[in-house]
Design a protein around this motif. Structure first.
Motif, mmCIF file in Angstrom:
data_model
loop_
_atom_site.group_PDB
_atom_site.id
_atom_site.type_symbol
_atom_site.label_atom_id
_atom_site.label_comp_id
_atom_site.label_asym_id
_atom_site.label_seq_id
_atom_site.Cartn_x
_atom_site.Cartn_y
_atom_site.Cartn_z
ATOM 1 N N SER A 250 38.140 43.119 37.402
ATOM 2 C CA SER A 250 37.201 42.630 38.422
ATOM 3 C C SER A 250 35.900 42.135 37.809
ATOM 4 C CB SER A 250 36.910 43.731 39.447
ATOM 5 O OG SER A 250 36.078 44.747 38.880
ATOM 6 N N LEU B 297 36.329 38.336 46.116
ATOM 7 C CA LEU B 297 37.572 38.528 45.356
ATOM 8 C C LEU B 297 37.473 39.675 44.348
ATOM 9 C CD1 LEU B 297 40.437 37.598 44.696
ATOM 10 C CD2 LEU B 297 39.457 35.914 43.109
ATOM 11 N N SER B 298 36.356 39.764 43.632
ATOM 12 C CA SER B 298 36.230 40.816 42.614
ATOM 13 C C SER B 298 36.317 42.199 43.248
ATOM 14 C CB SER B 298 34.911 40.663 41.845
ATOM 15 O OG SER B 298 33.803 40.746 42.730
ATOM 16 N N ALA C 227 37.951 42.902 46.078
ATOM 17 C CA ALA C 227 39.353 43.073 46.480
ATOM 18 C C ALA C 227 40.201 43.518 45.291
ATOM 19 C CB ALA C 227 39.892 41.767 47.063
ATOM 20 N N ILE C 228 39.880 42.966 44.095
ATOM 21 C CA ILE C 228 40.611 43.361 42.885
ATOM 22 C C ILE C 228 40.348 44.827 42.561
ATOM 23 C CG2 ILE C 228 40.801 42.997 40.398
ATOM 24 C CD1 ILE C 228 40.075 40.037 40.918
ATOM 25 N N VAL D 167 44.002 42.954 46.790
ATOM 26 C CA VAL D 167 44.001 41.498 46.601
ATOM 27 C C VAL D 167 45.015 40.832 47.527
ATOM 28 C CG1 VAL D 167 44.429 39.639 44.972
ATOM 29 C CG2 VAL D 167 43.227 41.679 44.222
ATOM 30 N N ASP D 168 46.241 41.358 47.568
ATOM 31 C CA ASP D 168 47.290 40.753 48.395
ATOM 32 C C ASP D 168 46.921 40.774 49.871
ATOM 33 O OD1 ASP D 168 48.785 40.278 46.134
ATOM 34 O OD2 ASP D 168 50.018 42.086 46.348
ATOM 35 N N TRP E 9 43.907 40.921 51.139
ATOM 36 C CA TRP E 9 42.777 40.016 51.344
ATOM 37 C C TRP E 9 43.270 38.575 51.406
ATOM 38 C CZ3 TRP E 9 38.406 39.174 53.358
ATOM 39 C CH2 TRP E 9 37.474 38.252 52.884
ATOM 40 N N ALA E 10 44.196 38.195 50.548
ATOM 41 C CA ALA E 10 44.749 36.838 50.554
ATOM 42 C C ALA E 10 45.548 36.576 51.830
ATOM 43 C CB ALA E 10 45.629 36.621 49.320
ATOM 44 N N ILE F 28 45.528 32.661 41.641
ATOM 45 C CA ILE F 28 44.638 33.803 41.454
ATOM 46 C C ILE F 28 45.419 35.008 40.928
ATOM 47 C CG2 ILE F 28 43.208 35.500 42.654
ATOM 48 C CD1 ILE F 28 41.809 32.885 42.307
ATOM 49 N N GLY F 29 46.586 35.249 41.526
ATOM 50 C CA GLY F 29 47.409 36.370 41.082
ATOM 51 C C GLY F 29 47.823 36.235 39.628
ATOM 52 N N ILE G 175 44.827 36.987 37.335
ATOM 53 C CA ILE G 175 44.569 38.432 37.256
ATOM 54 C C ILE G 175 45.567 39.088 36.308
ATOM 55 C CG2 ILE G 175 44.598 40.606 38.555
ATOM 56 C CD1 ILE G 175 43.604 38.997 40.984
#
Length: 571
Positions: free
Chosen positions: A292, A484-485, A487-488, A493-494, A496-497, A529-530, A533
Protein backbone atom coordinates in the motif's frame (compact mmCIF):
# COMPACT_ATOMS: atom_id res chain seq x y z
CA UNK A 1 20.28 -66.55 19.34
CA UNK A 2 19.79 -70.17 20.38
CA UNK A 3 23.52 -70.45 20.90
CA UNK A 4 23.52 -67.47 23.22
CA UNK A 5 20.57 -68.82 25.20
CA UNK A 6 22.35 -72.09 25.78
CA UNK A 7 25.69 -70.49 26.47
CA UNK A 8 24.87 -69.41 30.04
CA UNK A 9 22.62 -70.61 32.82
CA UNK A 10 22.05 -69.79 36.47
CA UNK A 11 23.25 -72.55 38.78
CA UNK A 12 21.75 -70.99 41.90
CA UNK A 13 19.56 -68.00 42.68
CA UNK A 14 19.85 -67.42 46.42
CA UNK A 15 17.72 -64.69 48.03
CA UNK A 16 17.69 -63.44 51.61
CA UNK A 17 14.75 -61.17 52.44
CA UNK A 18 14.84 -59.30 55.75
CA UNK A 19 11.36 -58.12 56.68
CA UNK A 20 11.46 -55.17 59.06
CA UNK A 21 8.74 -54.29 61.56
CA UNK A 22 7.73 -51.23 59.53
CA UNK A 23 7.12 -53.34 56.42
CA UNK A 24 10.31 -52.37 54.65
CA UNK A 25 12.66 -54.96 53.14
CA UNK A 26 16.40 -55.45 52.94
CA UNK A 27 17.21 -57.94 50.21
CA UNK A 28 20.41 -59.72 49.32
CA UNK A 29 20.59 -61.77 46.13
CA UNK A 30 23.48 -64.05 45.23
CA UNK A 31 23.19 -65.23 41.64
CA UNK A 32 25.65 -67.92 40.55
CA UNK A 33 26.00 -67.86 36.77
CA UNK A 34 27.84 -70.35 34.56
CA UNK A 35 29.14 -68.76 31.35
CA UNK A 36 30.15 -71.90 29.50
CA UNK A 37 30.28 -70.39 26.04
CA UNK A 38 29.25 -67.48 23.90
CA UNK A 39 30.27 -63.87 24.13
CA UNK A 40 29.29 -62.12 27.35
CA UNK A 41 30.36 -59.19 29.50
CA UNK A 42 28.15 -60.07 32.47
CA UNK A 43 24.45 -60.11 33.38
CA UNK A 44 21.65 -57.61 33.66
CA UNK A 45 19.06 -57.58 36.43
CA UNK A 46 15.67 -55.93 36.01
CA UNK A 47 13.96 -54.88 39.24
CA UNK A 48 10.37 -53.51 39.11
CA UNK A 49 10.28 -50.19 40.94
CA UNK A 50 6.50 -49.85 41.09
CA UNK A 51 3.42 -51.74 42.14
CA UNK A 52 0.10 -51.36 40.40
CA UNK A 53 -3.03 -50.43 42.33
CA UNK A 54 -6.59 -49.36 41.62
CA UNK A 55 -5.45 -45.75 41.48
CA UNK A 56 -2.41 -46.44 39.29
CA UNK A 57 1.23 -47.36 39.81
CA UNK A 58 3.15 -46.19 42.86
CA UNK A 59 6.81 -46.37 43.83
CA UNK A 60 7.96 -48.97 46.37
CA UNK A 61 10.98 -46.89 47.36
CA UNK A 62 13.76 -49.06 45.99
CA UNK A 63 17.41 -48.28 46.64
CA UNK A 64 20.39 -50.30 45.42
CA UNK A 65 23.15 -50.38 48.05
CA UNK A 66 25.83 -52.65 46.62
CA UNK A 67 26.60 -54.74 43.54
CA UNK A 68 29.54 -57.19 43.49
CA UNK A 69 30.96 -59.86 41.23
CA UNK A 70 32.89 -62.60 42.97
CA UNK A 71 32.98 -60.44 46.09
CA UNK A 72 34.57 -57.47 44.38
CA UNK A 73 33.19 -54.22 42.98
CA UNK A 74 32.19 -54.25 39.34
CA UNK A 75 31.03 -51.61 36.82
CA UNK A 76 27.25 -51.18 36.90
CA UNK A 77 25.23 -49.15 34.43
CA UNK A 78 21.80 -48.16 35.73
CA UNK A 79 18.88 -47.29 33.47
CA UNK A 80 15.11 -47.26 33.62
CA UNK A 81 12.62 -48.67 31.16
CA UNK A 82 8.90 -49.11 30.80
CA UNK A 83 7.75 -52.72 30.97
CA UNK A 84 4.25 -54.14 31.34
CA UNK A 85 2.79 -50.78 32.31
CA UNK A 86 5.38 -50.17 35.05
CA UNK A 87 8.93 -48.94 35.47
CA UNK A 88 11.90 -51.28 35.83
CA UNK A 89 15.39 -50.48 37.04
CA UNK A 90 17.93 -52.27 34.87
CA UNK A 91 21.34 -53.02 36.37
CA UNK A 92 23.76 -53.84 33.58
CA UNK A 93 26.58 -55.55 35.51
CA UNK A 94 29.99 -56.05 33.94
CA UNK A 95 32.78 -54.40 32.03
CA UNK A 96 31.76 -53.63 28.42
CA UNK A 97 35.40 -53.83 27.40
CA UNK A 98 35.91 -57.34 28.78
CA UNK A 99 34.35 -60.73 28.06
CA UNK A 100 34.04 -63.41 30.73
CA UNK A 101 33.62 -67.19 30.97
CA UNK A 102 33.28 -69.81 33.70
CA UNK A 103 31.34 -69.49 36.97
CA UNK A 104 30.81 -66.13 38.60
CA UNK A 105 28.74 -65.06 41.62
CA UNK A 106 26.84 -61.76 41.46
CA UNK A 107 25.75 -60.17 44.73
CA UNK A 108 23.04 -57.49 44.69
CA UNK A 109 21.92 -55.74 47.87
CA UNK A 110 18.91 -53.44 47.76
CA UNK A 111 16.01 -52.26 49.90
CA UNK A 112 12.34 -51.39 49.45
CA UNK A 113 10.41 -49.06 51.74
CA UNK A 114 6.93 -50.37 50.91
CA UNK A 115 7.51 -54.13 51.03
CA UNK A 116 4.46 -55.22 53.05
CA UNK A 117 0.75 -54.77 52.44
CA UNK A 118 -1.92 -53.94 55.00
CA UNK A 119 -5.50 -55.20 55.06
CA UNK A 120 -8.34 -54.93 57.58
CA UNK A 121 -7.77 -58.39 59.11
CA UNK A 122 -4.09 -59.12 58.45
CA UNK A 123 -0.74 -57.80 57.29
CA UNK A 124 0.96 -59.45 54.37
CA UNK A 125 4.25 -59.93 52.56
CA UNK A 126 3.53 -60.75 48.91
CA UNK A 127 6.84 -60.71 47.09
CA UNK A 128 8.26 -62.01 43.83
CA UNK A 129 11.54 -63.71 44.69
CA UNK A 130 13.13 -64.40 41.31
CA UNK A 131 10.70 -62.74 38.94
CA UNK A 132 9.33 -64.33 35.77
CA UNK A 133 11.29 -62.43 33.15
CA UNK A 134 14.60 -64.27 33.15
CA UNK A 135 15.84 -65.22 29.71
CA UNK A 136 17.96 -68.09 31.05
CA UNK A 137 17.34 -71.31 32.96
CA UNK A 138 17.66 -71.28 36.76
CA UNK A 139 18.75 -74.73 37.90
CA UNK A 140 17.95 -74.07 41.54
CA UNK A 141 16.64 -71.27 43.69
CA UNK A 142 16.59 -70.81 47.43
CA UNK A 143 14.94 -68.14 49.55
CA UNK A 144 14.85 -67.31 53.24
CA UNK A 145 12.51 -64.68 54.67
CA UNK A 146 13.64 -63.37 58.06
CA UNK A 147 10.82 -62.02 60.23
CA UNK A 148 11.18 -58.79 62.23
CA UNK A 149 13.21 -59.07 65.43
CA UNK A 150 11.73 -58.96 68.93
CA UNK A 151 8.85 -56.56 69.56
CA UNK A 152 7.41 -55.96 73.03
CA UNK A 153 3.80 -56.11 71.85
CA UNK A 154 4.51 -58.97 69.42
CA UNK A 155 7.36 -61.23 70.59
CA UNK A 156 8.49 -63.82 68.08
CA UNK A 157 7.56 -66.63 70.48
CA UNK A 158 3.92 -65.54 70.20
CA UNK A 159 3.98 -65.50 66.42
CA UNK A 160 2.01 -68.57 65.41
CA UNK A 161 1.79 -69.00 61.65
CA UNK A 162 0.05 -72.00 60.10
CA UNK A 163 0.22 -73.54 56.67
CA UNK A 164 -2.86 -71.53 55.77
CA UNK A 165 -0.81 -68.38 56.27
CA UNK A 166 1.88 -69.36 53.78
CA UNK A 167 1.69 -69.81 50.03
CA UNK A 168 4.60 -70.21 47.66
CA UNK A 169 3.75 -69.94 43.98
CA UNK A 170 5.93 -71.31 41.20
CA UNK A 171 5.47 -71.08 37.45
CA UNK A 172 4.89 -68.62 34.67
CA UNK A 173 3.33 -65.20 35.20
CA UNK A 174 -0.21 -65.73 36.55
CA UNK A 175 0.29 -69.39 37.59
CA UNK A 176 -1.49 -70.44 40.82
CA UNK A 177 0.56 -73.65 41.27
CA UNK A 178 2.05 -73.86 44.78
CA UNK A 179 4.75 -75.91 46.43
CA UNK A 180 4.21 -77.61 49.78
CA UNK A 181 7.82 -78.11 50.89
CA UNK A 182 9.12 -75.28 53.04
CA UNK A 183 10.50 -74.75 56.50
CA UNK A 184 8.56 -72.39 58.80
CA UNK A 185 9.76 -71.36 62.25
CA UNK A 186 8.93 -68.47 64.55
CA UNK A 187 11.58 -66.25 63.03
CA UNK A 188 11.85 -67.30 59.38
CA UNK A 189 10.49 -69.06 56.34
CA UNK A 190 12.79 -70.86 53.93
CA UNK A 191 12.10 -72.80 50.77
CA UNK A 192 13.68 -73.87 47.52
CA UNK A 193 12.61 -74.72 44.00
CA UNK A 194 13.88 -76.99 41.32
CA UNK A 195 14.55 -75.89 37.77
CA UNK A 196 12.91 -72.63 36.70
CA UNK A 197 12.81 -72.39 32.93
CA UNK A 198 12.92 -69.03 31.12
CA UNK A 199 9.71 -67.15 31.95
CA UNK A 200 9.19 -69.10 35.22
CA UNK A 201 9.58 -67.63 38.71
CA UNK A 202 8.70 -67.97 42.40
CA UNK A 203 6.58 -65.77 44.65
CA UNK A 204 6.15 -65.89 48.43
CA UNK A 205 2.92 -64.88 50.19
CA UNK A 206 2.91 -64.74 54.03
CA UNK A 207 -0.05 -63.56 56.10
CA UNK A 208 0.73 -62.10 59.54
CA UNK A 209 -1.64 -61.16 62.40
CA UNK A 210 -3.07 -57.70 62.09
CA UNK A 211 -0.80 -55.16 63.74
CA UNK A 212 2.28 -57.38 63.56
CA UNK A 213 3.75 -54.96 61.05
CA UNK A 214 3.50 -51.23 61.58
CA UNK A 215 2.54 -49.04 58.69
CA UNK A 216 5.07 -46.53 57.33
CA UNK A 217 4.37 -42.95 58.25
CA UNK A 218 1.87 -41.00 56.23
CA UNK A 219 4.59 -38.69 54.95
CA UNK A 220 6.69 -41.64 53.74
CA UNK A 221 3.78 -43.22 51.88
CA UNK A 222 2.60 -39.88 50.57
CA UNK A 223 6.04 -38.96 49.25
CA UNK A 224 6.55 -42.31 47.49
CA UNK A 225 3.13 -42.15 45.87
CA UNK A 226 3.69 -38.54 44.97
CA UNK A 227 6.99 -39.47 43.30
CA UNK A 228 5.11 -42.01 41.18
CA UNK A 229 2.54 -39.46 40.11
CA UNK A 230 4.88 -36.48 40.10
CA UNK A 231 5.86 -36.85 36.46
CA UNK A 232 2.28 -36.92 35.09
CA UNK A 233 1.27 -34.37 37.73
CA UNK A 234 3.94 -31.91 36.63
CA UNK A 235 3.14 -32.63 33.00
CA UNK A 236 -0.38 -31.40 33.84
CA UNK A 237 0.37 -28.68 36.41
CA UNK A 238 3.10 -26.86 34.47
CA UNK A 239 0.93 -26.23 31.38
CA UNK A 240 -2.06 -25.45 33.60
CA UNK A 241 -0.02 -22.90 35.57
CA UNK A 242 1.27 -21.44 32.31
CA UNK A 243 -2.26 -21.21 30.94
CA UNK A 244 -3.53 -19.45 34.08
CA UNK A 245 -0.55 -17.08 34.17
CA UNK A 246 -0.81 -16.15 30.49
CA UNK A 247 -4.59 -15.78 30.63
CA UNK A 248 -4.30 -13.37 33.58
CA UNK A 249 -1.52 -11.49 31.83
CA UNK A 250 -3.53 -11.29 28.62
CA UNK A 251 -6.59 -10.12 30.56
CA UNK A 252 -4.58 -7.30 32.17
CA UNK A 253 -2.15 -6.39 29.40
CA UNK A 254 -3.35 -7.89 26.13
CA UNK A 255 -7.14 -7.81 26.07
CA UNK A 256 -8.35 -4.95 23.89
CA UNK A 257 -10.96 -2.51 25.03
CA UNK A 258 -14.45 -3.08 23.58
CA UNK A 259 -14.80 -1.49 20.16
CA UNK A 260 -18.38 -0.35 20.55
CA UNK A 261 -20.69 0.76 17.75
CA UNK A 262 -19.10 1.14 14.32
CA UNK A 263 -20.26 4.14 12.30
CA UNK A 264 -19.60 4.28 8.56
CA UNK A 265 -16.84 6.77 7.70
CA UNK A 266 -16.57 8.23 4.21
CA UNK A 267 -12.94 9.27 4.57
CA UNK A 268 -9.88 7.54 6.03
CA UNK A 269 -8.72 8.62 9.51
CA UNK A 270 -6.71 11.84 9.47
CA UNK A 271 -2.93 11.77 9.91
CA UNK A 272 -2.87 8.02 9.26
CA UNK A 273 -1.21 6.41 6.27
CA UNK A 274 -2.75 3.34 4.69
CA UNK A 275 0.06 1.14 6.01
CA UNK A 276 -0.50 2.45 9.54
CA UNK A 277 -4.24 1.77 9.23
CA UNK A 278 -3.53 -1.82 8.13
CA UNK A 279 -1.10 -2.31 11.01
CA UNK A 280 -3.56 -1.02 13.59
CA UNK A 281 -6.32 -3.21 12.13
CA UNK A 282 -4.59 -6.58 12.61
CA UNK A 283 -1.75 -5.50 14.92
CA UNK A 284 0.96 -6.55 12.47
CA UNK A 285 2.73 -5.35 9.33
CA UNK A 286 1.67 -7.56 6.41
CA UNK A 287 2.77 -7.63 2.79
CA UNK A 288 -0.39 -5.73 1.86
CA UNK A 289 0.66 -2.93 4.20
CA UNK A 290 4.04 -2.71 2.49
CA UNK A 291 2.42 -2.76 -0.97
CA UNK A 292 0.00 0.00 0.00
CA UNK A 293 2.96 2.36 0.58
CA UNK A 294 3.80 2.29 -3.15
CA UNK A 295 0.32 3.59 -3.99
CA UNK A 296 0.38 6.06 -1.09
CA UNK A 297 3.61 7.57 -2.40
CA UNK A 298 2.12 7.78 -5.88
CA UNK A 299 -1.01 9.50 -4.54
CA UNK A 300 1.19 11.99 -2.69
CA UNK A 301 3.03 12.82 -5.91
CA UNK A 302 6.41 11.21 -5.22
CA UNK A 303 6.28 8.63 -8.01
CA UNK A 304 4.24 7.44 -10.96
CA UNK A 305 3.24 3.93 -12.06
CA UNK A 306 2.93 3.06 -15.75
CA UNK A 307 1.80 -0.27 -17.12
CA UNK A 308 3.86 -1.41 -20.09
CA UNK A 309 3.62 -4.41 -22.37
CA UNK A 310 6.48 -6.23 -24.01
CA UNK A 311 6.85 -9.34 -26.12
CA UNK A 312 7.86 -12.37 -24.15
CA UNK A 313 7.97 -15.04 -26.85
CA UNK A 314 6.50 -14.84 -30.37
CA UNK A 315 2.89 -13.69 -29.93
CA UNK A 316 2.95 -14.00 -26.14
CA UNK A 317 3.15 -10.75 -24.20
CA UNK A 318 4.32 -9.87 -20.75
CA UNK A 319 3.12 -7.10 -18.45
CA UNK A 320 5.45 -5.01 -16.37
CA UNK A 321 5.26 -1.70 -14.52
CA UNK A 322 7.57 1.25 -14.82
CA UNK A 323 8.18 3.33 -11.71
CA UNK A 324 9.41 6.92 -12.01
CA UNK A 325 10.63 8.79 -8.95
CA UNK A 326 9.27 12.32 -9.43
CA UNK A 327 10.74 14.15 -6.44
CA UNK A 328 12.59 13.72 -3.20
CA UNK A 329 10.77 13.11 0.03
CA UNK A 330 9.76 16.12 2.10
CA UNK A 331 10.94 16.19 5.70
CA UNK A 332 7.41 16.27 7.14
CA UNK A 333 6.43 12.87 5.78
CA UNK A 334 6.33 9.73 7.88
CA UNK A 335 9.61 7.88 8.37
CA UNK A 336 8.30 4.62 6.90
CA UNK A 337 7.36 6.50 3.72
CA UNK A 338 10.82 8.06 3.55
CA UNK A 339 12.50 4.70 4.17
CA UNK A 340 10.39 3.08 1.46
CA UNK A 341 11.23 5.75 -1.13
CA UNK A 342 14.89 5.66 -0.17
CA UNK A 343 14.90 1.89 -0.73
CA UNK A 344 13.29 2.24 -4.16
CA UNK A 345 15.90 4.77 -5.27
CA UNK A 346 18.76 2.71 -3.83
CA UNK A 347 17.69 -0.47 -5.60
CA UNK A 348 16.22 0.91 -8.84
CA UNK A 349 17.34 4.51 -9.33
CA UNK A 350 15.11 7.28 -10.67
CA UNK A 351 13.33 5.09 -13.22
CA UNK A 352 13.03 1.30 -13.25
CA UNK A 353 10.75 -1.66 -13.81
CA UNK A 354 9.11 -3.46 -10.90
CA UNK A 355 10.56 -6.70 -12.24
CA UNK A 356 14.05 -5.21 -11.68
CA UNK A 357 13.38 -5.15 -7.93
CA UNK A 358 12.92 -8.90 -7.61
CA UNK A 359 15.47 -10.37 -5.26
CA UNK A 360 16.63 -6.91 -4.17
CA UNK A 361 13.93 -4.74 -2.61
CA UNK A 362 12.96 -7.31 0.04
CA UNK A 363 16.13 -6.28 1.87
CA UNK A 364 14.59 -2.83 2.47
CA UNK A 365 11.28 -4.22 3.69
CA UNK A 366 12.69 -5.02 7.13
CA UNK A 367 13.66 -1.39 7.73
CA UNK A 368 10.28 -0.16 6.49
CA UNK A 369 8.52 -2.67 8.76
CA UNK A 370 10.50 -1.51 11.80
CA UNK A 371 9.65 2.12 11.07
CA UNK A 372 5.97 1.25 10.80
CA UNK A 373 5.96 -0.43 14.20
CA UNK A 374 7.84 2.52 15.68
CA UNK A 375 5.31 4.90 14.16
CA UNK A 376 2.20 3.25 15.63
CA UNK A 377 3.96 3.05 19.00
CA UNK A 378 5.13 6.67 18.88
CA UNK A 379 1.62 7.85 18.04
CA UNK A 380 0.41 5.91 21.11
CA UNK A 381 -1.88 3.52 19.27
CA UNK A 382 -0.33 0.56 21.15
CA UNK A 383 1.13 -0.13 24.57
CA UNK A 384 4.67 -0.77 23.36
CA UNK A 385 5.84 -2.18 20.06
CA UNK A 386 3.37 -4.96 19.12
CA UNK A 387 6.00 -6.92 17.21
CA UNK A 388 8.51 -6.78 20.08
CA UNK A 389 5.87 -8.01 22.51
CA UNK A 390 4.94 -10.89 20.19
CA UNK A 391 8.58 -11.83 19.66
CA UNK A 392 9.26 -12.01 23.42
CA UNK A 393 6.47 -14.57 23.89
CA UNK A 394 7.31 -16.40 20.67
CA UNK A 395 10.96 -16.61 21.76
CA UNK A 396 10.04 -18.10 25.12
CA UNK A 397 7.48 -20.40 23.51
CA UNK A 398 9.79 -21.75 20.81
CA UNK A 399 12.66 -22.26 23.28
CA UNK A 400 10.42 -24.08 25.80
CA UNK A 401 8.79 -26.21 23.10
CA UNK A 402 12.07 -27.19 21.43
CA UNK A 403 14.11 -27.80 24.58
CA UNK A 404 11.22 -29.50 26.38
CA UNK A 405 10.43 -31.77 23.43
CA UNK A 406 14.06 -32.81 22.90
CA UNK A 407 14.65 -33.34 26.63
CA UNK A 408 11.46 -35.42 26.89
CA UNK A 409 12.65 -37.76 24.15
CA UNK A 410 16.06 -38.27 25.78
CA UNK A 411 14.76 -38.57 29.36
CA UNK A 412 12.02 -41.01 28.32
CA UNK A 413 14.57 -43.13 26.45
CA UNK A 414 16.78 -43.07 29.56
CA UNK A 415 13.83 -44.21 31.70
CA UNK A 416 13.68 -41.04 33.81
CA UNK A 417 9.94 -40.61 33.80
CA UNK A 418 9.88 -37.94 36.49
CA UNK A 419 12.11 -35.75 34.33
CA UNK A 420 10.03 -36.71 31.29
CA UNK A 421 6.97 -35.31 33.06
CA UNK A 422 8.76 -32.06 33.83
CA UNK A 423 10.17 -31.63 30.33
CA UNK A 424 6.88 -32.67 28.75
CA UNK A 425 5.15 -30.02 30.84
CA UNK A 426 7.71 -27.46 29.68
CA UNK A 427 7.08 -28.39 26.04
CA UNK A 428 3.30 -28.03 26.47
CA UNK A 429 3.84 -24.73 28.27
CA UNK A 430 5.85 -23.56 25.27
CA UNK A 431 3.00 -24.49 22.94
CA UNK A 432 0.51 -22.58 25.09
CA UNK A 433 2.84 -19.57 25.08
CA UNK A 434 2.96 -19.64 21.27
CA UNK A 435 -0.84 -19.69 21.16
CA UNK A 436 -1.02 -16.62 23.39
CA UNK A 437 1.79 -14.71 21.64
CA UNK A 438 -0.40 -13.15 18.89
CA UNK A 439 -2.92 -12.01 21.52
CA UNK A 440 -0.50 -10.03 23.69
CA UNK A 441 -0.21 -6.70 21.79
CA UNK A 442 -2.79 -4.25 23.11
CA UNK A 443 -4.17 -1.07 21.61
CA UNK A 444 -4.43 2.03 23.77
CA UNK A 445 -7.62 4.03 24.24
CA UNK A 446 -6.47 6.19 21.37
CA UNK A 447 -5.78 3.08 19.32
CA UNK A 448 -9.25 1.76 20.10
CA UNK A 449 -10.81 5.02 18.92
CA UNK A 450 -8.88 5.10 15.63
CA UNK A 451 -9.63 1.37 15.10
CA UNK A 452 -13.32 2.27 15.23
CA UNK A 453 -12.75 4.86 12.51
CA UNK A 454 -10.74 2.38 10.40
CA UNK A 455 -13.49 -0.22 10.65
CA UNK A 456 -16.05 2.43 9.74
CA UNK A 457 -14.04 3.43 6.67
CA UNK A 458 -13.55 -0.24 5.73
CA UNK A 459 -17.32 -0.65 5.92
CA UNK A 460 -17.67 2.21 3.47
CA UNK A 461 -15.19 0.64 1.03
CA UNK A 462 -17.10 -2.65 1.09
CA UNK A 463 -20.72 -1.48 1.14
CA UNK A 464 -21.03 2.05 -0.24
CA UNK A 465 -24.28 2.44 -2.22
CA UNK A 466 -24.05 2.91 -5.99
CA UNK A 467 -26.00 6.18 -5.94
CA UNK A 468 -23.79 7.73 -3.28
CA UNK A 469 -20.71 6.58 -5.19
CA UNK A 470 -22.01 8.26 -8.38
CA UNK A 471 -22.37 11.55 -6.53
CA UNK A 472 -18.89 11.18 -5.06
CA UNK A 473 -17.47 10.48 -8.52
CA UNK A 474 -19.00 13.69 -9.83
CA UNK A 475 -17.10 15.59 -7.15
CA UNK A 476 -13.92 13.53 -7.42
CA UNK A 477 -13.48 11.41 -10.61
CA UNK A 478 -10.28 9.80 -9.20
CA UNK A 479 -11.76 8.72 -5.86
CA UNK A 480 -11.16 5.07 -6.77
CA UNK A 481 -7.40 5.72 -6.84
CA UNK A 482 -7.43 8.13 -3.91
CA UNK A 483 -8.68 5.39 -1.57
CA UNK A 484 -6.90 2.51 -3.34
CA UNK A 485 -3.94 2.33 -0.94
CA UNK A 486 -6.33 2.01 2.03
CA UNK A 487 -8.32 -0.70 0.24
CA UNK A 488 -5.03 -2.58 -0.28
CA UNK A 489 -3.91 -2.28 3.34
CA UNK A 490 -7.36 -3.20 4.69
CA UNK A 491 -7.59 -6.22 2.38
CA UNK A 492 -10.72 -5.12 0.47
CA UNK A 493 -9.35 -4.25 -3.00
CA UNK A 494 -11.75 -6.60 -4.81
CA UNK A 495 -14.79 -5.34 -2.89
CA UNK A 496 -13.77 -1.73 -3.49
CA UNK A 497 -13.40 -2.38 -7.24
CA UNK A 498 -16.77 -4.18 -7.39
CA UNK A 499 -18.54 -1.07 -6.04
CA UNK A 500 -17.53 0.69 -9.30
CA UNK A 501 -19.03 -1.94 -11.57
CA UNK A 502 -20.63 -0.15 -14.56
CA UNK A 503 -19.20 3.24 -13.58
CA UNK A 504 -16.66 5.39 -15.38
CA UNK A 505 -13.56 6.64 -13.55
CA UNK A 506 -10.56 8.70 -14.52
CA UNK A 507 -6.97 7.69 -14.23
CA UNK A 508 -4.94 10.03 -12.04
CA UNK A 509 -1.75 11.51 -13.33
CA UNK A 510 0.32 9.03 -11.35
CA UNK A 511 -1.18 5.84 -12.82
CA UNK A 512 -1.63 4.86 -16.46
CA UNK A 513 -2.83 1.50 -17.77
CA UNK A 514 -1.57 0.28 -21.13
CA UNK A 515 -3.87 1.36 -24.00
CA UNK A 516 -6.39 3.17 -21.75
CA UNK A 517 -6.89 6.94 -21.79
CA UNK A 518 -9.37 9.44 -20.43
CA UNK A 519 -12.57 8.34 -18.67
CA UNK A 520 -12.69 4.55 -18.58
CA UNK A 521 -14.86 1.80 -17.15
CA UNK A 522 -13.64 0.68 -13.74
CA UNK A 523 -13.84 -2.96 -14.81
CA UNK A 524 -11.27 -2.27 -17.55
CA UNK A 525 -8.64 -1.05 -15.14
CA UNK A 526 -9.38 -3.35 -12.17
CA UNK A 527 -7.36 -6.15 -13.76
CA UNK A 528 -4.42 -3.84 -14.36
CA UNK A 529 -4.47 -2.67 -10.74
CA UNK A 530 -4.63 -6.25 -9.49
CA UNK A 531 -1.67 -7.24 -11.67
CA UNK A 532 0.41 -4.30 -10.45
CA UNK A 533 -0.31 -5.18 -6.81
CA UNK A 534 0.69 -8.79 -7.46
CA UNK A 535 3.85 -7.76 -9.31
CA UNK A 536 5.02 -5.49 -6.50
CA UNK A 537 4.16 -8.06 -3.80
CA UNK A 538 6.36 -10.54 -5.66
CA UNK A 539 9.17 -7.98 -5.81
CA UNK A 540 9.07 -7.44 -2.03
CA UNK A 541 9.29 -11.18 -1.28
CA UNK A 542 12.73 -12.73 -0.65
CA UNK A 543 14.02 -15.17 -3.27
CA UNK A 544 14.00 -18.85 -2.45
CA UNK A 545 16.98 -19.96 -0.42
CA UNK A 546 17.73 -16.51 0.95
CA UNK A 547 16.73 -17.22 4.54
CA UNK A 548 19.30 -18.17 7.17
CA UNK A 549 19.59 -21.62 8.65
CA UNK A 550 20.13 -20.13 12.10
CA UNK A 551 16.61 -18.56 12.59
CA UNK A 552 10.04 -34.21 25.21
CA UNK A 553 -7.48 -55.55 49.22
CA UNK A 554 -6.35 -59.01 49.11
CA UNK A 555 -7.36 -61.80 46.76
CA UNK A 556 -6.10 -64.93 45.07
CA UNK A 557 -2.33 -65.00 44.54
CA UNK A 558 -0.19 -66.22 41.67
CA UNK A 559 3.37 -66.39 40.49
CA UNK A 560 4.68 -62.93 39.58
CA UNK A 561 1.78 -61.15 41.27
CA UNK A 562 3.65 -59.53 44.14
CA UNK A 563 6.11 -56.71 44.42
CA UNK A 564 9.70 -56.98 43.31
CA UNK A 565 10.82 -59.82 41.09
CA UNK A 566 11.61 -58.77 37.55
CA UNK A 567 14.13 -60.77 35.60
CA UNK A 568 17.42 -60.63 33.81
CA UNK A 569 19.82 -62.30 31.45
CA UNK A 570 23.27 -62.13 29.96
CA UNK A 571 24.77 -59.40 27.86
Amino acid sequence: MIFLLLSLYIQLFDSEINLNSNGSLNIKEEITVNFDGGYHHGIYRDIPLELSSKTGNFSLGFKVHEVLMDGESVPVKKSRRRYGGGTDLRLCIGNPGRTISGIHVYTIKYSAVLGARYFEEWDELYWNVTGTHWEDRIDSSHCVVLFPPYRKDFPLSSLQLSDEDVKIFVGVQGSDRTIEKYNLTSDRLSFGTGILYPGYGSTVDIRFPKGYLTKPSFLTTFWLKLKSYLGPLLAFLLPLSTLIFLFRRWYREGKDLPIGTITVKYDPPKDLTAAEAGTILDQRVDSVDITSILFDLARLGYLSIEEIESKKFLFLKNKDYKIKILKDMELGEEKHLREFLRGLKAKGGKEFLISDLKGEFYKCVKDVTEELYKSVKKKKYFYGNPETKRKVYIGFGVAALFIGFQATIFSFAAGSFLISGVTGGIALSGLITLIFAPLMPKRTYKGREVLTDILGFKEFLIRVEKERLKRMLEQNPTIFFDFLSYAIALGVVDQWAQRFSGLQIEQPGWYSAYGLHGPIMASHIAGSIGDSIGAFSAATSPPRGSSSGFSGGGGGGFSGGGGGGGGGGGW
